[in-house]
Motif scaffolding. Structure first.
Motif, PDB file in Angstrom:
ATOM      1  N   ALA A 126       4.720  31.880  34.625  1.00  0.00           N
ATOM      2  CA  ALA A 126       4.579  33.279  35.004  1.00  0.00           C
ATOM      3  C   ALA A 126       5.822  33.823  35.701  1.00  0.00           C
ATOM      4  N   ILE A 127       6.296  33.100  36.690  1.00  0.00           N
ATOM      5  CA  ILE A 127       7.371  33.628  37.515  1.00  0.00           C
ATOM      6  C   ILE A 127       8.690  33.674  36.761  1.00  0.00           C
ATOM      7  N   ILE A 128       8.796  32.820  35.751  1.00  0.00           N
ATOM      8  CA  ILE A 128      10.064  32.741  35.040  1.00  0.00           C
ATOM      9  C   ILE A 128      10.254  33.953  34.141  1.00  0.00           C
ATOM     10  N   GLU A 129       9.158  34.430  33.578  1.00  0.00           N
ATOM     11  CA  GLU A 129       9.258  35.587  32.679  1.00  0.00           C
ATOM     12  C   GLU A 129       9.744  36.821  33.422  1.00  0.00           C
ATOM     13  N   THR A 130       9.354  36.933  34.690  1.00  0.00           N
ATOM     14  CA  THR A 130       9.715  38.137  35.422  1.00  0.00           C
ATOM     15  C   THR A 130      11.159  38.109  35.894  1.00  0.00           C
ATOM     16  N   GLN A 131      11.824  36.958  35.750  1.00  0.00           N
ATOM     17  CA  GLN A 131      13.201  36.876  36.232  1.00  0.00           C
ATOM     18  C   GLN A 131      14.154  36.675  35.067  1.00  0.00           C
ATOM     19  N   PRO A 132      14.757  37.766  34.615  1.00  0.00           N
ATOM     20  CA  PRO A 132      15.611  37.659  33.443  1.00  0.00           C
ATOM     21  C   PRO A 132      16.870  36.847  33.720  1.00  0.00           C
ATOM     22  N   ALA A 133      17.459  36.356  32.655  1.00  0.00           N
ATOM     23  CA  ALA A 133      18.703  35.615  32.768  1.00  0.00           C
ATOM     24  C   ALA A 133      19.778  36.531  33.329  1.00  0.00           C
ATOM     25  N   VAL A 134      20.663  35.950  34.108  1.00  0.00           N
ATOM     26  CA  VAL A 134      21.719  36.735  34.730  1.00  0.00           C
ATOM     27  C   VAL A 134      23.056  36.310  34.145  1.00  0.00           C
ATOM     28  N   PHE A 135      23.747  37.269  33.571  1.00  0.00           N
ATOM     29  CA  PHE A 135      25.105  36.984  33.126  1.00  0.00           C
ATOM     30  C   PHE A 135      26.023  37.339  34.272  1.00  0.00           C
ATOM     31  N   PRO A 136      26.718  36.352  34.849  1.00  0.00           N
ATOM     32  CA  PRO A 136      27.487  36.624  36.064  1.00  0.00           C
ATOM     33  C   PRO A 136      28.451  37.791  35.857  1.00  0.00           C
ATOM     34  N   ALA A 137      28.474  38.683  36.869  1.00  0.00           N
ATOM     35  CA  ALA A 137      29.317  39.866  36.767  1.00  0.00           C
ATOM     36  C   ALA A 137      30.784  39.457  36.735  1.00  0.00           C
ATOM     37  N   GLN A 138      31.113  38.451  37.538  1.00  0.00           N
ATOM     38  CA  GLN A 138      32.496  37.981  37.559  1.00  0.00           C
ATOM     39  C   GLN A 138      32.499  36.505  37.209  1.00  0.00           C
ATOM     40  N   LEU A 139      33.395  36.137  36.333  1.00  0.00           N
ATOM     41  CA  LEU A 139      33.540  34.731  36.003  1.00  0.00           C
ATOM     42  C   LEU A 139      34.885  34.275  36.519  1.00  0.00           C
ATOM     43  N   SER A 140      34.889  33.209  37.329  1.00  0.00           N
ATOM     44  CA  SER A 140      36.172  32.712  37.795  1.00  0.00           C
ATOM     45  C   SER A 140      36.597  31.549  36.905  1.00  0.00           C
ATOM     46  N   ARG A 141      37.880  31.426  36.736  1.00  0.00           N
ATOM     47  CA  ARG A 141      38.390  30.355  35.863  1.00  0.00           C
ATOM     48  C   ARG A 141      38.612  29.060  36.628  1.00  0.00           C
ATOM     49  N   HIS A 142      38.827  29.183  37.939  1.00  0.00           N
ATOM     50  CA  HIS A 142      39.083  27.978  38.732  1.00  0.00           C
ATOM     51  C   HIS A 142      38.311  28.033  40.040  1.00  0.00           C
ATOM     52  N   VAL A 143      38.210  26.871  40.688  1.00  0.00           N
ATOM     53  CA  VAL A 143      37.547  26.813  41.982  1.00  0.00           C
ATOM     54  C   VAL A 143      38.594  27.044  43.049  1.00  0.00           C
TER      55      VAL A 143
END
Lengths: 331, 272
Positions: free
Chosen positions: B3-20
């Motif tokens: 139940a709880i998983i359906e209500t939480q859509p996948a999140v595509f990160p707004a910013q992607l970093s290439r390195h740590v």
């Protein structure tokens, strides 16, 4: 958010991985569209896990290349890792510490604060029915609980792409059903799922498209229906009201459809290959004329088991199917 | 349960970093140290060596060799306690390597490798937490020493002595981390490490004055890096002297860490 999602979640071209002299993965191409469930189907040792490991940046390919949402798995591994969740065949969780502590550590590593990680962890444990076991060391969990914790850990960041490597292998049928529900829920939320399985019914139930993989190569690809129809025709199944008439019925079928049908003695069920659906009307009329009443008529499409046998030229792994059967018995 | 998983859509990160970045690296390392701390709490057997060794070895060596080597137990203690501390932390640092190997054999490291985290953190975190074990062993050995008559005259410098020995053990643990990452089993790590460390601890100035050794062995013992560490601890704890050996030890410790930390991380990443 979703507006920035590329159409293709996974693009792999000619992936190769060699272990010693064994070409575990031998030129695999995959195209997975965003928002779909993609099934990779194959027996033990077909190269499924190795393929996933390369796509998930855990193994470096020896040949070919792959992109996750357009990001190269070798060139930009850190970027790729921000987009994926991986749930392995064997639970990748910490046995020595408790369920909630696992979630806190993974959440912190994903950039959440301690408090947020704890909150998120509780929420997911609750969702996966592990709230009561949250404070117990994972070493004391059952196999199914560990698997659920493992999947819960993969969902902390709500990754847009989730790899599930044989998510239900070794689970009892009830837990398997729950796992299927979770997977359907994930896709409803917009996630893309790549799932490997050796269970044909699982791929059939869940996957929009399926790649059949055998000895490191994709031997067939398409929707479940496409794969089945590529193998052949549907089958007509008849159950007679009076089993004594079985022999007569078989003769009638032979005459009308021009094919030989088979009968299972105990249930009086007759199965006949059905080439032309139009001829079925003739058959039913002929049976009525001869005074053979029917108890049941149904049409079945070929199962993926038959598909697999036809495509690879050998049956699915014996051990795997034996395991499958035992589980069903245990139910 | 879905139940709880359906209500939480996948999140595509707004910013992607290439390195740590360095800040994230530090944060990941601290998180891994926290994890090691949780494990340490749940596995009391990991405390056995650091809790038992200070008593066992201090008593054994003091009463066995004290009279023969220094004339009396009390006269032997200024030389002995630093040696016991060094011997203890060196052995405890080997345990770091074996535990890392055992830890890596469990599935959880597969998850660490699939997470967008600093590659060095799983190793650095574990090693950081183990400094707590070195500290416990160091303090406990000093207390046992004081209990049976050791009176260190160096004042506050004894704290520096403790820090120096912990830092050196931490550097040394990178060697065992490298061994732990590359070796096939924890037993292999233990075996190889003991083969190196046994002669290294005994063929030094730890338990006997080097003047009593034959010429060729005296050269070995005096060049032994552990001898420099032991001398440095003795000078700091007993006399409050900040001698050349402190400098050599620091240089050695930094050198070992500078060489073996990158090697261990590289070996770990190659496996990743």
């Amino acid at each position: 958010m979703p507006s920035t999602l590329p159409d293709r979640a996974i693009e792999a071209d000619g992936l190769v991985k060699v272990f010693g002299t064994n070409r575990a993965v031998d030129g695999v191409d995959l195209r997975v569209d965003t928002g779909t469930v993609y099934g990779v189907l194959g027996p033990n040792g077909a190269g499924k896990t190795t393929t996933i490991s390369m796509l998930a940046t855990l193994l470096r390919p020896d040949g070919g290349n792959a992109r996750i949402f357009g990001h190269d798995v070798v060139g930009e591994p850190h970027t790729v890792r921000q987009l994926i969740g991986v749930t392995g065949q064997y639970a990748s969780v910490d046995e020595k510490v408790s369920g909630i502590e696992n979630m806190i550590v993974f959440g912190r590593l994903l950039g959440l604060s301690h408090r947020a990680a704890k909150l998120k962890g509780r929420e997911l444990l609750e969702a996966f029915g592990l709230a009561e076991a949250a404070k117990r060391p994972v070493g004391k969990y059952s196999g199914g609980m560990r698997r659920r914790l493992d999947l819960a850990s993969s969902l902390i960041a709500h990754p847009p792409l989730i790899f599930l490597d044989e998510p239900t292998t070794g689970l009892d049928p009830r837990t398997r059903g729950q796992m299927w529900d979770v997977i359907r829920g994930l896709v409803a939320g917009g996630s893309t799922v790549l799932l490997t399985t050796q269970y044909l019914d699982e791929a059939d139930q869940l996957a929009d498209r399926i790649a059949v993989i055998d000895r490191g190569r994709v031997v067939a690809e398409g929707t479940a229906d496409e794969l089945k129809s590529s193998v052949g025709t549907a089958a007509l199944q008849l159950r007679l009201a009076d089993t004594a008439q079985t022999a007569v019925a078989l003769t009638v079928i032979e005459q009308v459809l021009g094919v030989s049908a088979t009968a299972t003695p105990e249930a009086a069920r007759i199965t006949a290959p059905m080439g032309d659906p139009d001829r079925v009307t003739d058959l039913l009329l002929a049976l009525r004329e001869r005074g053979i009443p029917l108890a049941e008529v149904s049409v079945t499409k070929p199962t993926l088991d038959e598909v697999f046998l036809t495509i690879t030229g050998h049956a699915t792994d014996d051990a795997a199917s034996a395991e499958h059967e035992t589980e069903e018995v245990a139910a | 349960m879905s139940a709880i998983i359906e209500t939480q859509p996948a999140v595509f990160p707004a910013q992607l970093s290439r390195h740590v970045g360095p800040r994230e690296t530090l944060s990941h390392t601290l998180t891994m140290a926290y994890r090691a701390l949780l494990r340490l709490r749940r596995t009391p057997e990991q405390w056995a060596d650091v809790l038992v060794m200070p008593f066992l070895f201090t008593f054994m060596f003091a009463y066995l060799f004290g009279g023969a080597i220094a004339g009396s137990v009390t006269d032997y203690l200024p030389a002995l306690i630093p040696a016991i501390i060094v011997q203890g932390v060196v052995q405890a640092s080997v345990v770091t390597g074996t535990q890392l190997r055992e830890d890596m054999d469990t599935g959880v490291f597969d998850r660490f490798r699939s997470l967008p985290m600093a590659r060095i953190a799983p190793l650095a975190g574990a090693l950081l937490t183990d400094t707590i074990r070195y500290a416990v062993l160091t303090v406990l050995t000093m207390l046992v020493g004081v209990m049976i008559g050791w009176r260190p005259g160096g004042g506050g410098a004894i704290v520096l002595a403790g820090l120096l020995v912990i830092l050196t053990a931490w550097s040394l643990s990178w060697c065992w981390a490298l061994l732990g990452v590359t070796a096939r089993t924890a037993g292999t790590v233990q075996g190889i490490a003991m083969l190196i460390m046994m002669p290294l601890t005994f063929l030094s100035n730890a338990f006997v004055p080097t003047q009593t050794l034959p010429d060729w062995l005296r050269v070995v013992a005096e060049w032994n890096p552990l001898s420099h560490l032991i001398t440095a601890i003795r000078e700091l704890a007993n006399d409050g002297v900040f001698g050349a050996d402190v400098g050599w030890t620091l240089l050695g410790a930094v050198g070992i860490a500078a060489i073996f930390a990158p090697l261990a991380v590289r070996a770990y990443m190659r496996k990743a």
